[in-house]
Motif scaffolding. Structure first.
Motif, PDB file in Angstrom:
ATOM      1  N   ALA A 555       0.816  -1.223   0.000  1.00 30.04           N
ATOM      2  CA  ALA A 555       0.000   0.000   0.000  1.00 30.04           C
ATOM      3  C   ALA A 555       0.847   1.270   0.000  1.00 30.04           C
ATOM      4  CB  ALA A 555      -0.935  -0.010   1.207  1.00 30.04           C
ATOM      5  N   ALA A 556       2.144   1.132   0.271  1.00 27.87           N
ATOM      6  CA  ALA A 556       3.000   2.324   0.285  1.00 27.87           C
ATOM      7  C   ALA A 556       3.602   2.605  -1.088  1.00 27.87           C
ATOM      8  CB  ALA A 556       4.126   2.142   1.300  1.00 27.87           C
ATOM      9  N   ARG A 557       3.632   1.587  -1.922  1.00 25.92           N
ATOM     10  CA  ARG A 557       4.331   1.693  -3.202  1.00 25.92           C
ATOM     11  C   ARG A 557       3.702   2.792  -4.066  1.00 25.92           C
ATOM     12  NH1 ARG A 557       4.159  -3.826  -5.246  1.00 25.92           N
ATOM     13  NH2 ARG A 557       5.259  -4.316  -3.314  1.00 25.92           N
ATOM     14  N   GLY A 558       4.551   3.629  -4.629  1.00 27.84           N
ATOM     15  CA  GLY A 558       4.077   4.664  -5.548  1.00 27.84           C
ATOM     16  C   GLY A 558       3.656   5.952  -4.865  1.00 27.84           C
ATOM     17  N   ARG A 559       3.550   5.933  -3.536  1.00 23.30           N
ATOM     18  CA  ARG A 559       3.193   7.195  -2.852  1.00 23.30           C
ATOM     19  C   ARG A 559       4.381   8.151  -2.913  1.00 23.30           C
ATOM     20  NH1 ARG A 559      -1.162   6.682   1.705  1.00 23.30           N
ATOM     21  NH2 ARG A 559      -1.917   4.567   1.399  1.00 23.30           N
ATOM     22  N   SER A 560       4.084   9.426  -2.762  1.00 16.15           N
ATOM     23  CA  SER A 560       5.198  10.366  -2.848  1.00 16.15           C
ATOM     24  C   SER A 560       6.127  10.182  -1.645  1.00 16.15           C
ATOM     25  CB  SER A 560       4.704  11.810  -2.942  1.00 16.15           C
ATOM     26  OG  SER A 560       3.764  12.051  -1.944  1.00 16.15           O
ATOM     27  N   ALA A 561       7.401  10.465  -1.878  1.00 23.11           N
ATOM     28  CA  ALA A 561       8.443  10.175  -0.887  1.00 23.11           C
ATOM     29  C   ALA A 561       8.152  10.925   0.409  1.00 23.11           C
ATOM     30  CB  ALA A 561       9.802  10.595  -1.429  1.00 23.11           C
ATOM     31  N   PRO A 562       8.086  10.227   1.546  1.00 28.36           N
ATOM     32  CA  PRO A 562       7.834  10.911   2.820  1.00 28.36           C
ATOM     33  C   PRO A 562       9.125  11.533   3.352  1.00 28.36           C
ATOM     34  CG  PRO A 562       8.062   8.552   3.189  1.00 28.36           C
ATOM     35  CD  PRO A 562       8.244   8.771   1.701  1.00 28.36           C
ATOM     36  N   GLU A 563       8.956  12.421   4.308  1.00 30.08           N
ATOM     37  CA  GLU A 563      10.141  12.993   4.967  1.00 30.08           C
ATOM     38  C   GLU A 563      10.810  11.912   5.823  1.00 30.08           C
ATOM     39  OE1 GLU A 563       9.255  16.273   7.548  1.00 30.08           O
ATOM     40  OE2 GLU A 563      11.064  17.331   6.904  1.00 30.08           O
ATOM     41  N   PHE A 564       9.967  11.171   6.546  1.00 31.79           N
ATOM     42  CA  PHE A 564      10.483   9.994   7.263  1.00 31.79           C
ATOM     43  C   PHE A 564       9.360   8.985   7.446  1.00 31.79           C
ATOM     44  CE2 PHE A 564       8.995  12.698  10.745  1.00 31.79           C
ATOM     45  CZ  PHE A 564       8.370  11.799  11.614  1.00 31.79           C
ATOM     46  N   VAL A 565       9.749   7.753   7.793  1.00 28.57           N
ATOM     47  CA  VAL A 565       8.786   6.669   8.024  1.00 28.57           C
ATOM     48  C   VAL A 565       8.910   6.245   9.481  1.00 28.57           C
ATOM     49  CG1 VAL A 565       8.162   4.292   7.413  1.00 28.57           C
ATOM     50  CG2 VAL A 565       8.998   5.865   5.645  1.00 28.57           C
ATOM     51  N   PHE A 566       7.759   5.949  10.126  1.00 29.52           N
ATOM     52  CA  PHE A 566       7.801   5.431  11.495  1.00 29.52           C
ATOM     53  C   PHE A 566       6.805   4.277  11.584  1.00 29.52           C
ATOM     54  CE2 PHE A 566       7.080   5.090  16.003  1.00 29.52           C
ATOM     55  CZ  PHE A 566       8.352   5.251  16.513  1.00 29.52           C
ATOM     56  N   ALA A 567       7.324   3.053  11.739  1.00 28.04           N
ATOM     57  CA  ALA A 567       6.493   1.857  11.551  1.00 28.04           C
ATOM     58  C   ALA A 567       5.807   1.367  12.824  1.00 28.04           C
ATOM     59  CB  ALA A 567       7.334   0.739  10.945  1.00 28.04           C
ATOM     60  N   ASN A 568       5.698   2.226  13.849  1.00 28.52           N
ATOM     61  CA  ASN A 568       4.934   1.827  15.037  1.00 28.52           C
ATOM     62  C   ASN A 568       4.142   3.014  15.565  1.00 28.52           C
ATOM     63  OD1 ASN A 568       3.851   0.290  17.072  1.00 28.52           O
ATOM     64  ND2 ASN A 568       5.750   0.062  18.244  1.00 28.52           N
ATOM     65  N   ALA A 569       3.435   3.687  14.653  1.00 30.77           N
ATOM     66  CA  ALA A 569       2.638   4.841  15.062  1.00 30.77           C
ATOM     67  C   ALA A 569       1.567   4.363  16.050  1.00 30.77           C
ATOM     68  CB  ALA A 569       1.993   5.480  13.847  1.00 30.77           C
ATOM     69  N   GLY A 570       1.279   5.144  17.063  1.00 28.82           N
ATOM     70  CA  GLY A 570       0.303   4.736  18.079  1.00 28.82           C
ATOM     71  C   GLY A 570       0.879   3.770  19.088  1.00 28.82           C
ATOM     72  N   ASP A 571       2.098   3.284  18.862  1.00 29.71           N
ATOM     73  CA  ASP A 571       2.779   2.412  19.833  1.00 29.71           C
ATOM     74  C   ASP A 571       2.001   1.122  20.102  1.00 29.71           C
ATOM     75  OD1 ASP A 571       4.834   1.769  21.693  1.00 29.71           O
ATOM     76  OD2 ASP A 571       3.624   2.534  23.357  1.00 29.71           O
ATOM     77  N   TYR A 572       1.290   0.625  19.079  1.00 29.70           N
ATOM     78  CA  TYR A 572       0.531  -0.614  19.283  1.00 29.70           C
ATOM     79  C   TYR A 572       1.437  -1.845  19.230  1.00 29.70           C
ATOM     80  CZ  TYR A 572      -3.372   2.481  18.316  1.00 29.70           C
ATOM     81  OH  TYR A 572      -4.258   3.517  18.353  1.00 29.70           O
ATOM     82  N   GLY A 573       2.472  -1.774  18.407  1.00 27.14           N
ATOM     83  CA  GLY A 573       3.343  -2.939  18.245  1.00 27.14           C
ATOM     84  C   GLY A 573       4.250  -3.115  19.449  1.00 27.14           C
ATOM     85  N   TYR A 574       4.510  -4.377  19.809  1.00 23.07           N
ATOM     86  CA  TYR A 574       5.495  -4.642  20.838  1.00 23.07           C
ATOM     87  C   TYR A 574       6.759  -5.144  20.156  1.00 23.07           C
ATOM     88  CZ  TYR A 574       7.978  -6.237  24.879  1.00 23.07           C
ATOM     89  OH  TYR A 574       8.959  -6.399  25.812  1.00 23.07           O
ATOM     90  N   PHE A 575       7.574  -4.225  19.679  1.00 29.26           N
ATOM     91  CA  PHE A 575       8.857  -4.605  19.061  1.00 29.26           C
ATOM     92  C   PHE A 575       9.772  -3.391  19.088  1.00 29.26           C
ATOM     93  CE2 PHE A 575       5.821  -3.565  15.602  1.00 29.26           C
ATOM     94  CZ  PHE A 575       6.450  -2.452  15.045  1.00 29.26           C
ATOM     95  N   LEU A 576      11.077  -3.667  18.988  1.00 27.95           N
ATOM     96  CA  LEU A 576      12.051  -2.585  18.919  1.00 27.95           C
ATOM     97  C   LEU A 576      12.163  -2.165  17.458  1.00 27.95           C
ATOM     98  CD1 LEU A 576      14.316  -1.255  20.875  1.00 27.95           C
ATOM     99  CD2 LEU A 576      15.827  -2.456  19.303  1.00 27.95           C
ATOM    100  N   LEU A 577      11.922  -0.887  17.193  1.00 21.02           N
ATOM    101  CA  LEU A 577      11.919  -0.400  15.813  1.00 21.02           C
ATOM    102  C   LEU A 577      13.265   0.228  15.472  1.00 21.02           C
ATOM    103  CD1 LEU A 577      10.339   0.193  13.217  1.00 21.02           C
ATOM    104  CD2 LEU A 577       9.654   2.379  14.255  1.00 21.02           C
ATOM    105  N   LEU A 578      13.860  -0.244  14.372  1.00 18.85           N
ATOM    106  CA  LEU A 578      15.073   0.394  13.862  1.00 18.85           C
ATOM    107  C   LEU A 578      14.720   1.110  12.573  1.00 18.85           C
ATOM    108  CD1 LEU A 578      17.755  -2.377  14.543  1.00 18.85           C
ATOM    109  CD2 LEU A 578      17.300  -0.294  15.851  1.00 18.85           C
ATOM    110  N   LEU A 579      14.948   2.425  12.570  1.00 20.42           N
ATOM    111  CA  LEU A 579      14.570   3.248  11.418  1.00 20.42           C
ATOM    112  C   LEU A 579      15.532   3.008  10.254  1.00 20.42           C
ATOM    113  CD1 LEU A 579      13.944   6.631  13.283  1.00 20.42           C
ATOM    114  CD2 LEU A 579      12.274   4.845  12.723  1.00 20.42           C
ATOM    115  N   ASP A 580      15.057   3.284   9.048  1.00 19.04           N
ATOM    116  CA  ASP A 580      15.937   3.236   7.885  1.00 19.04           C
ATOM    117  C   ASP A 580      16.858   4.464   7.902  1.00 19.04           C
ATOM    118  OD1 ASP A 580      13.091   4.359   7.134  1.00 19.04           O
ATOM    119  OD2 ASP A 580      14.581   5.441   5.931  1.00 19.04           O
ATOM    120  N   GLY A 581      17.982   4.367   7.176  1.00 19.73           N
ATOM    121  CA  GLY A 581      18.997   5.431   7.189  1.00 19.73           C
ATOM    122  C   GLY A 581      18.451   6.773   6.726  1.00 19.73           C
ATOM    123  N   ALA A 582      17.612   6.761   5.686  1.00 21.54           N
ATOM    124  CA  ALA A 582      17.100   8.036   5.169  1.00 21.54           C
ATOM    125  C   ALA A 582      16.229   8.724   6.212  1.00 21.54           C
ATOM    126  CB  ALA A 582      16.299   7.791   3.889  1.00 21.54           C
TER     127      ALA A 582
END
Ligand SMILES: [Zn+2]
Length: 890
Positions: A555-582
């Motif tokens: 669902a993210a493919r083709g969307r315009s480039a974001p400033e940054f990505v954060f894959a645990n918005a709302g803090d629902y996931g129980y995992f340690l998130l490592l961000l991508d370099g960009a």
């Protein structure tokens, strides 16, 4: 003082015993009557404590327990008591009660005195021939200890008001230190208490007082019989307490505090918060408060934040009385504690874990419910941001180590239950419940919880029972969830992979792996929300279910480039998130300051800190980022947390050369922000505290000293707690004026808190003789309050003193078995955290590694605690050794 015969040796044939039980169960299945009689008659081997097998056998043979308990606490160091134990006996075997009190005076079963060998110092055996099928009555006379520590009744002498204050603390398995009982959570009993105390005292217990007889200078108060409660929840307090009362919509709550602190206590606020908590919980659980009345006691020198005794909650006095204007995090911390203990009245007290292996069930729920309540009661508080800051980093810090355990923690004997306390039950468990609620939805979660409380009211339940209730309400199987989050140790690390081409997302994927090999290789199934942040419009949020090692987000493919990505918005996931370099580069380049949502900013600050701890970002870069961006941070909860990380980075992670370069700028920033009149008080106070904790340059020391004699700081009058922090820091630094400041401060603050802080500050003296004296006192000084000792461990282990303290690292590790046996639940964690956290060198790391190698026979629970705390030392040495100043490793 009575003399006990030594307890019998533990019979080691547990495995054999299990085989016999299985054989019996098979026999029972074939021939129910014969098998059952055999099974019920034979007691398991009985050693120290309460074994799981003893508990399971008793649940099958003992029913409908009631205790009629009379205690006389008018003597200085002992309570004399009588208890009548009524129960229904199933089968024809013996009965075994637990008793570790000082002395048994009398033991009678159904009117017949028991043989002299019945008590053995741990248990009382009632032979089968003294028991009848059905109803039985046992009567015991006994003496139990009253002492400042190490007894079931704690005595605090208050030198300011001259009073003695008593309270009980029986969790997890110390009720049998007070009186003979079946001391296990799933033999709930109705309790009727009569307490004889000096006539001028006030007494509080689980039930309401129904009558009082005064004779001369003593009074006997009788309390109404309770609903069925577990033995660890029985409680009373007695002493010349001051009382405040408040009635709201027909409910009256009494609050008790010792006389010397009554003026500072602000009981009106505390009472109002308890009323709000009770009203909210009744609505959420759709059940009225389940016990006859609700009172609270601010207990002095209390070793926990609070304890949820049904109808008589005890709170830690020090955390509830503010000696200086409290910041928002301190006020929210107090309210969260209240919500936690009040939630326990339903979760823990009304429905109780069957065994302490499910400790997470009550602790996780109480903390999770506290956040749910705070969100509705005080929307401005940002309850889920508060929840994230208080729980997630602490959970991940332990759950990613080699010392972690599953939420459900196998427990062979209640005498090891202390080891089950820690970040896994207090911080991971609520995080896992947040994921569960997100997975099934809020309405299904709530109706599942209500179903669970209805089904097991005044009884006991396990994690399987809870998941069954929620699964039924949600119409969704939760067995995989139970496997991943209840039974499996450890956690996932999830890494973002982002490719941008021509201003659009070409690929966004999440790759997960276990943080430690001990979790096994299979992926966790989790639901999360991926956020794409844009500088000029609202973020896009994409719900994603993680099921495999690699999740491509189509669902993210083709969307315009974001400033940054954060894959645990709302803090629902129980995992340690490592961000991508960009994303890291963008956040560091200024995007962090542009995030409007404080909750998201809190998590982004956390993710950047994880870059440092994973050796992906040099600590100097993190320091520069904080110095540049934190001054723009308005949030009173985020600022102190980031400043804490800054403090750790400067003190432990930077090289000496980096510190020399960066510290003057750090001090300047902290000082300026503490004095910024436009900032709210909580923000300024956080900067002030950070300055006091970090100042070390010659100019910084001059400012620190000038601060001590100032009238005000951070826009408020300067009070004793902050003055003590300044004195402690001057002593740590070995500043020439430190001893004079200490003497003056000690003379000025003679309150109970002042005496404690003087002891704590003394541990910060930069001298080998001081370290020697304190270390000896930790073990040899029987009069030393445990709370004082615990408070001084950080000052003793100041990082600036690591050369003075590294010789104590080995002895500190060697003393772990002693500490486990002789100190209260949380002392051992504080001990390990301070001694290992105060070291940064490879030689210290080698000391810990050698200790673990040299002690293959260390009990597994202690080994795990060492491994949990060794992780930070390992990381610290790795970060410091990292010669490559490379910014981002892939
Ligand atoms: Zn709790």
């Amino acid at each position: 003082m009575g003399v006990h015969p030594p307890p019998p040796a533990v019979v080691p044939a547990l495995a054999l015993r299990r085989l016999v039980l299985i054989a019996l169960l098979v026999a029972a299945a074939v021939s129910p009557l014969a098998g059952q009689a055999l099974l019920l008659d034979s007691a398991p081997p009985v050693g120290r404590g309460v074994s799981r097998e003893l508990a399971e056998w008793r649940v099958r043979t003992v029913r409908d327990v009631a205790y009629d308990l009379s205690l006389d606490v008018t003597s200085f160091d002992s309570a004399v008591g009588r208890v009548t134990v009524r129960f229904r006996h199933v089968g024809a075997g013996e009965a075994i009660l637990d008793f570790r009190g000082r002395r048994l005076i009398q033991a009678v079963a159904n009117g017949r005195p028991l043989p002299a060998g019945a008590p053995d110092g741990a248990h009382i055996r009632v032979p089968a021939e003294f028991l009848a099928p059905g109803d039985n009555t046992l009567e015991f006379g006994f003496v139990a200890d009253i002492a400042p520590s190490g007894a079931s009744i704690i005595r605090i002498h208050d030198s300011a008001d001259g009073g003695d204050y008593l309270y009980t603390l029986l969790v997890p398995a110390d009720a049998n230190q007070l009186f003979p009982c079946f001391d296990q959570p799933d033999l709930k009993a109705r309790v009727r208490l009569a307490l004889t105390a000096p006539a001028r005292w006030t007494v509080i217990a689980n039930g309401p007082a129904v009558s009082a007889d005064t004779a001369a200078d003593r009074a006997t108060t009788r309390f109404a019989e309770t609903r069925p409660i577990s033995t660890y929840l029985i409680a009373f307090a007695a002493g010349p307490w001051r009382r405040a009362t408040s009635t709201v919509r027909g409910r009256t709550i009494n609050a008790y505090v010792r006389r010397s602190r009554a003026a500072e206590a602000d009981l009106d606020s505390v009472l109002a918060l308890n009323h709000r908590a009770l009203a909210w919980m009744e609505r959420y659980f759709a059940r009225p408060f389940p016990f006859a009345k609700f009172d609270i006691v601010l207990a002095p020198a209390f070793p926990f934040g609070g304890m949820e005794h049904p109808g008589a909650v005890f709170y830690n006095e020090d955390r509830f009385i503010f000696r200086e204007r409290p910041t928002l995090p301190r006020r929210l911390g107090r309210f969260s504690t209240i919500l936690h203990e009040v939630a326990h009245q339903w979760f823990g007290d009304l429905v109780t874990m069957r065994w302490f292996d499910d400790l997470w069930l009550k602790e996780g729920f109480a903390t999770f419910m506290a956040a749910e309540a705070l969100e509705e009661i005080d929307p401005a508080a940002g309850a889920w941001k508060t929840f994230y800051l208080a729980n997630k980093p602490a959970a991940y810090a332990v759950d990613r180590t080699l010392g972690t355990r599953p939420l459900w923690q196998e427990l062979a004997n209640l005498d090891q239950a202390k080891s089950n306390y820690g970040a896994i039950v207090y911080n991971k468990a609520p995080g896992v419940l947040k994921q569960l609620e997100y997975l099934v939805g809020r309405p299904a979660f709530r109706s599942g919880v209500r179903r669970f409380l209805t089904q097991y009211a005044y009884g006991n339940a396990t994690w399987q029972d809870l998941l069954r209730s929620i699964s039924a309400a949600a119409g969704r199987p939760l067995a995989p969830f139970g496997r991943d989050f209840m039974l499996r140790p450890g956690m996932a690390v999830v890494e973002q992979e982002l490719t941008i081409r021509d201003g659009r997302i070409e690929r966004l994927a999440l790759r997960q792996r276990p943080a430690q090999a001990l979790s096994g290789p299979s992926p966790w199934t989790e639901r999360t929300e991926v956020l794409l942040s844009y500088p000029d419009r609202p973020p896009a949020r994409i719900p994603v279910e993680l099921r495999s090692r690699l999740t491509e987000i189509a669902a993210a493919r083709g969307r315009s480039a974001p400033e940054f990505v954060f894959a645990n918005a709302g803090d629902y996931g129980y995992f340690l998130l490592l961000l991508d370099g960009a994303s890291v580069r963008a956040l560091e380049g200024g995007a962090l300051a542009g995030v409007d949502d404080a909750f998201l900013r809190a998590m982004v600050w956390g993710a950047l800190w994880d870059q440092v701890r994973e050796s992906r970002m040099r600590p100097a870069r993190f320091v520069r980022l904080v110095v540049r961006d934190l001054p723009g941070e308005p949030d009173e909860q985020i600022v102190p947390v980031v400043l804490g990380r800054l403090g750790r980075t400067v003190a432990a992670y930077l090289s000496a050369a980096e510190r020399t370069t960066l510290l003057p700028g750090v001090e300047r920033m902290l000082w300026d922000r503490a004095g910024d009149r436009l900032s709210p008080y909580g923000v300024r106070k956080a900067y002030l505290d950070a300055f006091v904790g970090l100042a070390a340059t010659p100019g910084g020391i001059v400012r620190l000293d000038s601060l001590w004699s100032a009238d005000s700081a951070a826009g408020e009058p300067l009070r004793d707690p902050t003055r003590w922090d300044i004195v402690t820091r001057l002593l740590e630094l070995g500043a020439p004026q430190a001893d004079a400041r200490y003497a003056t401060q000690q003379a000025a603050d003679t309150t109970p808190d002042g005496r404690r802080r003087a002891f704590v500050a003394g541990a910060a003296r930069r001298s080998a003789a001081t370290k020697q004296t304190y270390f000896t006192r930790y073990f040899a000084d029987a009069a030393l309050n445990e709370d004082w000792a615990a408070g001084s461990l950080g000052a003793f282990n100041a990082i600036e003193h690591e050369e003075l303290t590294v010789p104590y690292l080995g002895p500190a590790l060697d003393s772990l078995p002693f500490i486990q046996a002789n100190r209260r639940i949380f002392f051992l964690e504080g001990w390990l955290g301070a001694f290992l956290g105060g070291q940064t060198s490879d030689s210290a790391r080698q000391t810990v590694r050698r200790y673990l190698e040299a002690h293959p026979d260390l009990p597994p629970d202690l080994r795990r605690k060492v491994l949990q705390h060794a992780d930070e030392l390992e990381r610290t040495v790795r970060i410091r050794e990292d010669e490559q100043p490379s910014d981002l490793r892939p």
